[in-house]
Design a protein around this motif. Structure first.
Motif, PDB file in Angstrom:
ATOM      1  N   UNK A  76       0.832  -1.207   0.000  1.00 52.94           N
ATOM      2  CA  UNK A  76       0.000   0.000   0.000  1.00 52.94           C
ATOM      3  C   UNK A  76       0.866   1.256   0.000  1.00 52.94           C
ATOM      4  N   UNK A  77       1.881   1.288   0.866  1.00 55.23           N
ATOM      5  CA  UNK A  77       2.743   2.469   0.939  1.00 55.23           C
ATOM      6  C   UNK A  77       3.531   2.637  -0.358  1.00 55.23           C
ATOM      7  N   UNK A  78       4.028   1.532  -0.902  1.00 52.11           N
ATOM      8  CA  UNK A  78       4.765   1.611  -2.159  1.00 52.11           C
ATOM      9  C   UNK A  78       3.907   2.161  -3.283  1.00 52.11           C
ATOM     10  N   UNK A  79       2.672   1.679  -3.400  1.00 49.08           N
ATOM     11  CA  UNK A  79       1.755   2.172  -4.432  1.00 49.08           C
ATOM     12  C   UNK A  79       1.412   3.640  -4.198  1.00 49.08           C
ATOM     13  N   UNK A  80       1.234   4.034  -2.944  1.00 49.09           N
ATOM     14  CA  UNK A  80       0.926   5.430  -2.640  1.00 49.09           C
ATOM     15  C   UNK A  80       2.091   6.341  -3.022  1.00 49.09           C
ATOM     16  N   UNK A  81       3.311   5.901  -2.751  1.00 49.58           N
ATOM     17  CA  UNK A  81       4.479   6.702  -3.128  1.00 49.58           C
ATOM     18  C   UNK A  81       4.590   6.829  -4.646  1.00 49.58           C
ATOM     19  N   UNK A  82       4.331   5.740  -5.354  1.00 50.48           N
ATOM     20  CA  UNK A  82       4.363   5.805  -6.820  1.00 50.48           C
ATOM     21  C   UNK A  82       3.319   6.785  -7.335  1.00 50.48           C
ATOM     22  N   UNK A 131       8.504  15.220 -14.816  1.00 53.31           N
ATOM     23  CA  UNK A 131       8.989  14.094 -15.626  1.00 53.31           C
ATOM     24  C   UNK A 131      10.509  14.146 -15.788  1.00 53.31           C
ATOM     25  N   UNK A 132      11.155  13.018 -15.490  1.00 49.30           N
ATOM     26  CA  UNK A 132      12.609  12.932 -15.597  1.00 49.30           C
ATOM     27  C   UNK A 132      13.010  11.463 -15.501  1.00 49.30           C
ATOM     28  N   UNK A 133      14.212  11.154 -15.951  1.00 47.72           N
ATOM     29  CA  UNK A 133      14.694   9.776 -15.845  1.00 47.72           C
ATOM     30  C   UNK A 133      14.799   9.351 -14.393  1.00 47.72           C
ATOM     31  N   UNK A 134      15.219  10.269 -13.537  1.00 45.60           N
ATOM     32  CA  UNK A 134      15.357   9.930 -12.117  1.00 45.60           C
ATOM     33  C   UNK A 134      14.007   9.549 -11.528  1.00 45.60           C
ATOM     34  N   UNK A 135      12.928  10.207 -11.971  1.00 45.27           N
ATOM     35  CA  UNK A 135      11.595   9.862 -11.482  1.00 45.27           C
ATOM     36  C   UNK A 135      11.215   8.451 -11.904  1.00 45.27           C
ATOM     37  N   UNK A 136      11.460   8.103 -13.171  1.00 45.50           N
ATOM     38  CA  UNK A 136      11.132   6.767 -13.669  1.00 45.50           C
ATOM     39  C   UNK A 136      11.916   5.696 -12.933  1.00 45.50           C
ATOM     40  N   UNK A 137      13.185   5.968 -12.648  1.00 50.72           N
ATOM     41  CA  UNK A 137      14.024   4.984 -11.972  1.00 50.72           C
ATOM     42  C   UNK A 137      13.633   4.838 -10.510  1.00 50.72           C
ATOM     43  N   UNK A 138      13.231   5.941  -9.887  1.00 54.70           N
ATOM     44  CA  UNK A 138      12.743   5.865  -8.505  1.00 54.70           C
ATOM     45  C   UNK A 138      11.475   5.016  -8.443  1.00 54.70           C
ATOM     46  N   UNK A 139      10.603   5.172  -9.444  1.00 52.17           N
ATOM     47  CA  UNK A 139       9.395   4.348  -9.523  1.00 52.17           C
ATOM     48  C   UNK A 139       9.772   2.883  -9.721  1.00 52.17           C
ATOM     49  N   UNK A 140      10.789   2.620 -10.546  1.00 48.75           N
ATOM     50  CA  UNK A 140      11.256   1.241 -10.730  1.00 48.75           C
ATOM     51  C   UNK A 140      11.748   0.637  -9.431  1.00 48.75           C
ATOM     52  N   UNK A 141      12.443   1.441  -8.628  1.00 43.34           N
ATOM     53  CA  UNK A 141      12.907   0.970  -7.329  1.00 43.34           C
ATOM     54  C   UNK A 141      11.731   0.623  -6.421  1.00 43.34           C
ATOM     55  N   UNK A 150      15.974  -6.518  -8.200  1.00 44.03           N
ATOM     56  CA  UNK A 150      15.411  -5.461  -9.040  1.00 44.03           C
ATOM     57  C   UNK A 150      15.428  -4.124  -8.312  1.00 44.03           C
ATOM     58  N   UNK A 151      15.061  -4.135  -7.048  1.00 44.98           N
ATOM     59  CA  UNK A 151      15.058  -2.919  -6.243  1.00 44.98           C
ATOM     60  C   UNK A 151      16.458  -2.337  -6.138  1.00 44.98           C
ATOM     61  N   UNK A 152      17.461  -3.183  -5.893  1.00 41.93           N
ATOM     62  CA  UNK A 152      18.837  -2.709  -5.753  1.00 41.93           C
ATOM     63  C   UNK A 152      19.397  -2.214  -7.082  1.00 41.93           C
ATOM     64  N   UNK A 153      19.047  -2.900  -8.183  1.00 41.90           N
ATOM     65  CA  UNK A 153      19.543  -2.493  -9.498  1.00 41.90           C
ATOM     66  C   UNK A 153      18.977  -1.135  -9.899  1.00 41.90           C
ATOM     67  N   UNK A 154      17.678  -0.941  -9.684  1.00 42.70           N
ATOM     68  CA  UNK A 154      17.091   0.361  -9.999  1.00 42.70           C
ATOM     69  C   UNK A 154      17.636   1.447  -9.070  1.00 42.70           C
ATOM     70  N   UNK A 155      17.971   1.092  -7.848  1.00 41.26           N
ATOM     71  CA  UNK A 155      18.608   2.054  -6.950  1.00 41.26           C
ATOM     72  C   UNK A 155      19.960   2.492  -7.514  1.00 41.26           C
ATOM     73  N   UNK A 156      20.735   1.531  -8.019  1.00 34.83           N
ATOM     74  CA  UNK A 156      22.028   1.869  -8.617  1.00 34.83           C
ATOM     75  C   UNK A 156      21.847   2.776  -9.839  1.00 34.83           C
ATOM     76  N   UNK A 157      20.901   2.425 -10.707  1.00 40.00           N
ATOM     77  CA  UNK A 157      20.650   3.230 -11.895  1.00 40.00           C
ATOM     78  C   UNK A 157      20.147   4.621 -11.505  1.00 40.00           C
TER      79      UNK A 157
END
Length: 258
Positions: free
Chosen positions: A18-24, A33-43, A79-86
């Motif tokens: 629930x918290x993850x979906x709310x943050x997204x 809109x930015x690449x950093x936003x998309x990658x944060x959502x991926x994380x 996946x979470x760690x990889x998107x964090x790195x990106x």
């Protein structure tokens, strides 16, 4: 189990989802809109998948179905760690790091292919608190890959921390670094020890710290109106955590007396 004890077992991953979906939703609504936003959502998507895999395992009526769900937990964590790195690579505008990034995504694809065969998560064993994972032959390489990209991301954040002159940015970078290390510790404890599950609780802490970074230190340039909404979300999680902790303590006490 009584209904209360079942709730104590299933509620933590539900809160994570629930918290993850709310943050997204907040990031999609308010962050530019930015690449950093998309990658944060991926994380955050990796975090939600982690919660969903744990929830599916805990709600499964038999070990076979529980195993089918639990096998995707390492993929979600990686996946979470990889998107964090990106995300760290883009957020800090660090040159280089593309070879590790490419290798990381290739490994993610290979790990996803290997997962249904049980090469990463072989089986489940039954402990007093519920199911616990039995690692497969590729569990150690997968864990090492996750730690490598995680530490590489933290290293970039700390490097940026040393060169920036903004106190607000320094604090935000520290929040991000600490937030991601905590679920890594929880995941390691889940895999390598017989302790009760720590990873999903660490995920909750990750949600709270990321929320504070979004709320107080303008991560992704979230505006004031969204930060007010986020305040209520954080408060709700902080209220839920002690309630779940009491239920889990009750579950342990009842289990020891049976």
């Amino acid at each position: 189990m009584t209904n209360s004890l079942e709730l104590a077992y299933t509620l933590p991953p539900v809160v994570v989802i629930i918290v993850g979906l709310a943050l997204i939703a907040l990031v999609l609504k308010w962050a530019p809109p930015a690449r950093s936003r998309s990658l944060f959502i991926g994380m955050l998507a990796g975090l939600i998948l982690w919660g969903a895999a744990v929830l599916g395992m805990r709600l499964s009526p038999d070990p076979a179905r529980a195993l089918a769900w639990n096998r995707w937990t390492p993929i979600a964590i990686y996946m979470m760690f990889l998107f964090f790195y990106h995300f760290s690579l883009v957020y800090t505008n660090t040159p280089g790091g593309r070879r590790l990034l490419s290798a990381g995504y290739v490994f993610l694809v290979l790990a996803a292919i290997a997962t249904p065969a049980g090469l990463i998560m072989k089986d489940l064993r039954v402990e007093d608190y519920g199911y616990a994972p039995v690692p497969g032959v590729l569990a150690m390489p997968a864990g090492a890959a996750g730690i490598i990209v995680l530490l590489a991301g933290v290293r970039m954040l700390l490097r940026r921390y040393r060169v920036t002159s903004s106190h607000e940015e320094k604090t935000c970078l520290l929040y991000l670094a600490v937030a991601t290390v905590i679920p890594a510790i929880g995941a390691i404890l889940d895999i390598s020890t017989n302790l009760p599950p720590a990873g999903i609780w660490a995920s909750l802490v990750f949600c709270i710290i990321c929320s504070v970074a979004l709320l107080e230190y303008r991560l992704l340039d979230i505006p004031q109106v969204a930060r007010r909404t986020l305040t209520y979300l954080v408060l709700g999680v902080m209220v839920a955590l002690p309630y779940v902790a009491v239920l889990l303590a009750l579950q342990k006490l009842v289990g020891e007396r049976m």
